[in-house]
Motif scaffolding. Structure first.
Motif, PDB file in Angstrom:
ATOM      1  N   LEU A   1      -3.946   0.860   4.820  1.00  0.00           N
ATOM      2  CA  LEU A   1      -3.670  -0.551   4.611  1.00  0.00           C
ATOM      3  C   LEU A   1      -3.979  -0.844   3.147  1.00  0.00           C
ATOM      4  O   LEU A   1      -5.127  -0.722   2.717  1.00  0.00           O
ATOM      5  N   LEU A   2      -2.949  -1.200   2.369  1.00  0.00           N
ATOM      6  CA  LEU A   2      -3.103  -1.374   0.927  1.00  0.00           C
ATOM      7  C   LEU A   2      -2.857  -2.821   0.523  1.00  0.00           C
ATOM      8  O   LEU A   2      -1.971  -3.481   1.053  1.00  0.00           O
ATOM      9  N   GLY A   3      -3.636  -3.283  -0.438  1.00  0.00           N
ATOM     10  CA  GLY A   3      -3.402  -4.587  -1.029  1.00  0.00           C
ATOM     11  C   GLY A   3      -2.242  -4.502  -2.002  1.00  0.00           C
ATOM     12  O   GLY A   3      -2.105  -3.518  -2.725  1.00  0.00           O
ATOM     13  N   CYS A   4      -1.429  -5.538  -2.006  1.00  0.00           N
ATOM     14  CA  CYS A   4      -0.243  -5.528  -2.856  1.00  0.00           C
ATOM     15  C   CYS A   4       0.023  -6.939  -3.363  1.00  0.00           C
ATOM     16  O   CYS A   4       0.057  -7.889  -2.578  1.00  0.00           O
ATOM     17  N   PRO A   5       0.233  -7.110  -4.671  1.00  0.00           N
ATOM     18  CA  PRO A   5       0.557  -8.448  -5.181  1.00  0.00           C
ATOM     19  C   PRO A   5       1.917  -8.898  -4.655  1.00  0.00           C
ATOM     20  O   PRO A   5       2.783  -8.078  -4.358  1.00  0.00           O
ATOM     21  N   GLU A   6       2.080 -10.200  -4.519  1.00  0.00           N
ATOM     22  CA  GLU A   6       3.355 -10.752  -4.056  1.00  0.00           C
ATOM     23  C   GLU A   6       4.482 -10.235  -4.956  1.00  0.00           C
ATOM     24  O   GLU A   6       4.364 -10.223  -6.177  1.00  0.00           O
TER      25      GLU A   6
END
Length: 107
Positions: free
Chosen positions: A14-19
């Protein structure tokens, strides 16, 4: 920040990703997955951590060989040139073993 689930070498993350960055992140994940699977499939390494280190070094090395690009490059699809040859993998393992020195060898 948006979170997206991806799979690398059969394991979910599960990775954080900018809009707006989803496509770029998925392309990067695909590249890492191809690289790690190719190294695993070469049969030389089995440990996920060592495959990840070798893949990271290989990808970083590829980046240093590319000329600086001022405009975004067009994406290309994977072909047989994306799979490292056994000789290339051997050279990378030797390079990592040299860096590790007294700390141990990959194989």
């Amino acid at each position: 920040m948006k979170q997206i689930e991806v799979s690398i070498m059969g394991q979910s993350y599960l990775l954080g990703c900018p809009e707006g960055g989803e496509a770029r992140l998925k392309e990067a994940v695909s590249h890492v997955d191809r690289e790690m699977c190719a190294i695993r499939d070469s049969g030389k390494l089995k440990a996920r951590e060592r495959i990840a280190v070798l893949s990271a070094l290989n990808l970083a090395y590829e980046l240093t060989e590319r000329p600086a690009v001022t405009a975004p490059a067009a994406s290309t699809t994977a072909d047989s040139a994306d799979v490292p040859s056994p000789e290339h993998v051997d050279r990378l393992i030797a390079r990592i073993d040299q860096v590790l020195g007294q700390d141990g060898h990959l194989i």
